[in-house]
Design a protein around this motif. Sequence first.
Motif, PDB file in Angstrom:
ATOM      1  N   TYR A   1       0.838  -1.193   0.000  1.00 40.39           N
ATOM      2  CA  TYR A   1       0.000   0.000   0.000  1.00 40.39           C
ATOM      3  C   TYR A   1       0.872   1.242   0.000  1.00 40.39           C
ATOM      4  O   TYR A   1       1.999   1.240   0.470  1.00 40.39           O
ATOM      5  CB  TYR A   1      -0.871   0.058   1.264  1.00 40.39           C
ATOM      6  N   ARG A   2       0.282   2.341  -0.479  1.00 33.55           N
ATOM      7  CA  ARG A   2       0.927   3.644  -0.415  1.00 33.55           C
ATOM      8  C   ARG A   2      -0.039   4.590   0.291  1.00 33.55           C
ATOM      9  O   ARG A   2      -1.233   4.628  -0.043  1.00 33.55           O
ATOM     10  CB  ARG A   2       1.244   4.154  -1.821  1.00 33.55           C
ATOM     11  N   GLN A   3       0.491   5.353   1.240  1.00 27.12           N
ATOM     12  CA  GLN A   3      -0.338   6.301   1.976  1.00 27.12           C
ATOM     13  C   GLN A   3       0.186   7.716   1.803  1.00 27.12           C
ATOM     14  O   GLN A   3       1.338   8.001   2.107  1.00 27.12           O
ATOM     15  CB  GLN A   3      -0.395   5.955   3.464  1.00 27.12           C
ATOM     16  N   THR A   4      -0.685   8.594   1.311  1.00 27.46           N
ATOM     17  CA  THR A   4      -0.362  10.009   1.193  1.00 27.46           C
ATOM     18  C   THR A   4      -1.501  10.829   1.777  1.00 27.46           C
ATOM     19  O   THR A   4      -2.618  10.317   1.958  1.00 27.46           O
ATOM     20  CB  THR A   4      -0.170  10.441  -0.276  1.00 27.46           C
ATOM     21  N   MET A   5      -1.208  12.062   2.068  1.00 26.62           N
ATOM     22  CA  MET A   5      -2.259  12.932   2.615  1.00 26.62           C
ATOM     23  C   MET A   5      -3.376  13.135   1.601  1.00 26.62           C
ATOM     24  O   MET A   5      -4.548  13.176   1.949  1.00 26.62           O
ATOM     25  CB  MET A   5      -1.648  14.279   3.013  1.00 26.62           C
ATOM     26  N   MET A   6      -3.000  13.255   0.347  1.00 32.38           N
ATOM     27  CA  MET A   6      -3.987  13.573  -0.686  1.00 32.38           C
ATOM     28  C   MET A   6      -4.832  12.365  -1.081  1.00 32.38           C
ATOM     29  O   MET A   6      -6.046  12.477  -1.251  1.00 32.38           O
ATOM     30  CB  MET A   6      -3.276  14.137  -1.922  1.00 32.38           C
ATOM     31  N   GLN A   7      -4.207  11.217  -1.240  1.00 32.34           N
ATOM     32  CA  GLN A   7      -4.901  10.043  -1.775  1.00 32.34           C
ATOM     33  C   GLN A   7      -5.304   9.038  -0.707  1.00 32.34           C
ATOM     34  O   GLN A   7      -6.036   8.090  -0.995  1.00 32.34           O
ATOM     35  CB  GLN A   7      -4.022   9.341  -2.824  1.00 32.34           C
ATOM     36  N   GLY A   8      -4.809   9.231   0.500  1.00 36.36           N
ATOM     37  CA  GLY A   8      -5.133   8.257   1.530  1.00 36.36           C
ATOM     38  C   GLY A   8      -4.350   6.976   1.329  1.00 36.36           C
ATOM     39  O   GLY A   8      -3.230   6.983   0.814  1.00 36.36           O
ATOM     40  N   LEU A   9      -4.960   5.858   1.693  1.00 36.59           N
ATOM     41  CA  LEU A   9      -4.302   4.554   1.616  1.00 36.59           C
ATOM     42  C   LEU A   9      -4.740   3.851   0.334  1.00 36.59           C
ATOM     43  O   LEU A   9      -5.912   3.550   0.161  1.00 36.59           O
ATOM     44  CB  LEU A   9      -4.675   3.723   2.841  1.00 36.59           C
ATOM     45  N   GLU A  10      -3.777   3.597  -0.539  1.00 37.91           N
ATOM     46  CA  GLU A  10      -4.082   2.989  -1.836  1.00 37.91           C
ATOM     47  C   GLU A  10      -3.382   1.635  -1.946  1.00 37.91           C
ATOM     48  O   GLU A  10      -2.199   1.519  -1.620  1.00 37.91           O
ATOM     49  CB  GLU A  10      -3.555   3.856  -2.979  1.00 37.91           C
ATOM     50  N   LEU A  11      -4.100   0.662  -2.459  1.00 39.16           N
ATOM     51  CA  LEU A  11      -3.490  -0.633  -2.724  1.00 39.16           C
ATOM     52  C   LEU A  11      -2.736  -0.556  -4.047  1.00 39.16           C
ATOM     53  O   LEU A  11      -3.309  -0.200  -5.077  1.00 39.16           O
ATOM     54  CB  LEU A  11      -4.555  -1.724  -2.811  1.00 39.16           C
ATOM     55  N   LEU A  12      -1.477  -0.911  -4.013  1.00 39.36           N
ATOM     56  CA  LEU A  12      -0.674  -0.899  -5.241  1.00 39.36           C
ATOM     57  C   LEU A  12      -0.707  -2.262  -5.927  1.00 39.36           C
ATOM     58  O   LEU A  12      -0.947  -2.364  -7.129  1.00 39.36           O
ATOM     59  CB  LEU A  12       0.779  -0.523  -4.915  1.00 39.36           C
ATOM     60  N   VAL A  13      -0.468  -3.300  -5.134  1.00 42.27           N
ATOM     61  CA  VAL A  13      -0.374  -4.649  -5.694  1.00 42.27           C
ATOM     62  C   VAL A  13      -0.545  -5.645  -4.556  1.00 42.27           C
ATOM     63  O   VAL A  13      -0.251  -5.343  -3.404  1.00 42.27           O
ATOM     64  CB  VAL A  13       0.996  -4.841  -6.385  1.00 42.27           C
ATOM     65  N   TYR A  14      -1.068  -6.849  -4.909  1.00 39.61           N
ATOM     66  CA  TYR A  14      -1.043  -7.913  -3.914  1.00 39.61           C
ATOM     67  C   TYR A  14      -0.728  -9.249  -4.559  1.00 39.61           C
ATOM     68  O   TYR A  14      -1.013  -9.473  -5.746  1.00 39.61           O
ATOM     69  CB  TYR A  14      -2.316  -7.942  -3.064  1.00 39.61           C
ATOM     70  N   PHE A  15      -0.128 -10.110  -3.761  1.00 37.71           N
ATOM     71  CA  PHE A  15       0.322 -11.430  -4.190  1.00 37.71           C
ATOM     72  C   PHE A  15      -0.439 -12.513  -3.422  1.00 37.71           C
ATOM     73  O   PHE A  15      -0.817 -12.321  -2.274  1.00 37.71           O
ATOM     74  CB  PHE A  15       1.813 -11.627  -3.860  1.00 37.71           C
ATOM     75  N   ASN A  16      -0.602 -13.646  -4.069  1.00 39.37           N
ATOM     76  CA  ASN A  16      -1.077 -14.853  -3.420  1.00 39.37           C
ATOM     77  C   ASN A  16      -0.131 -15.973  -3.806  1.00 39.37           C
ATOM     78  O   ASN A  16       0.061 -16.240  -4.995  1.00 39.37           O
ATOM     79  CB  ASN A  16      -2.503 -15.179  -3.839  1.00 39.37           C
ATOM     80  N   ASN A  17       0.459 -16.604  -2.812  1.00 39.62           N
ATOM     81  CA  ASN A  17       1.442 -17.655  -3.090  1.00 39.62           C
ATOM     82  C   ASN A  17       2.484 -17.211  -4.111  1.00 39.62           C
ATOM     83  O   ASN A  17       2.796 -17.923  -5.064  1.00 39.62           O
ATOM     84  CB  ASN A  17       0.743 -18.932  -3.582  1.00 39.62           C
ATOM     85  N   LYS A  18       2.978 -16.007  -3.948  1.00 35.09           N
ATOM     86  CA  LYS A  18       4.061 -15.398  -4.728  1.00 35.09           C
ATOM     87  C   LYS A  18       3.634 -14.900  -6.100  1.00 35.09           C
ATOM     88  O   LYS A  18       4.432 -14.289  -6.815  1.00 35.09           O
ATOM     89  CB  LYS A  18       5.242 -16.371  -4.891  1.00 35.09           C
ATOM     90  N   ALA A  19       2.392 -15.148  -6.483  1.00 32.40           N
ATOM     91  CA  ALA A  19       1.921 -14.694  -7.791  1.00 32.40           C
ATOM     92  C   ALA A  19       1.147 -13.386  -7.652  1.00 32.40           C
ATOM     93  O   ALA A  19       0.342 -13.233  -6.728  1.00 32.40           O
ATOM     94  CB  ALA A  19       1.044 -15.759  -8.433  1.00 32.40           C
ATOM     95  N   VAL A  20       1.370 -12.493  -8.614  1.00 35.15           N
ATOM     96  CA  VAL A  20       0.637 -11.232  -8.619  1.00 35.15           C
ATOM     97  C   VAL A  20      -0.830 -11.502  -8.925  1.00 35.15           C
ATOM     98  O   VAL A  20      -1.168 -12.130  -9.930  1.00 35.15           O
ATOM     99  CB  VAL A  20       1.216 -10.262  -9.673  1.00 35.15           C
TER     100      VAL A  20
END
Lengths: 116, 116
Positions: A35-54
């Motif tokens: 995740y990335r957290q900024t004042m303007m955008q809040g908490l954003e999910l960038l990417v997630y993996f399951n068992n090493k796969a995107v």
Amino acid sequence: DAGVIQSPRHEVTEMGQEVTLRCKPISGHDYLFWYRQTMMQGLELLVYFNNKAVMDDSGMPKDRFSAKMPNASFSTLKIQPSEPRDSAVYFCASSFVAEGFQETQYFGPGTRLLVL
Amino acid sequence: AQTVTQSQPEMSVQEAETVTLSCTYDTSESDYYLFWYKQPPSRQMILVIRQEAYKQQNATENRFSVNFQKAAKSFSLKISDSQLGDAAMYFCAYRRGSSGTYKYIFGTGTRLKVLA
């Protein structure tokens, strides 16, 4: 358990430089989130993996960001080249699925990135 | 697309009093999960409480409880007997319940101040 471990905790770099953020999930967890957290955008999910796969990287700017999970206990988020607008706190989180329901996400302490 | 809205950027409560933080969400899904996370000054994200949409009973964790109104798509957090340690940013989050996707969507947060 030590929890989710992130390194470095703070990073200051100059525009154009490569930045690598690291994450060690909780042992046994098969999901890993960036995740990335900024004042303007809040908490954003960038990417997630399951068992090493995107599983989903729709939130990640593909031109400069890349995420990898070479093994179950390590993941990296790389920014190349970095820009001032990338300045944010980057969180890694992990979780596991128990009987079809995903358990709670456990967050790391975050990496505060400042790009000058 | 699903959205999560926290309309209160900041709230204050007197120590030992009760406060309610608001959260509304928009989704066309019938199966989903809702969460409240706390982020103290240390920046660590900590799960406060979790609610499954298929459960009519409101979740409770010690001094924390929710008022889940599925038809109104409302998910408020009530903190009773507020303590100084409750001061933090509070984030409401949504996740679809469908298998195969574990993408979380977070609100913009509410900063809670506890007055001694």
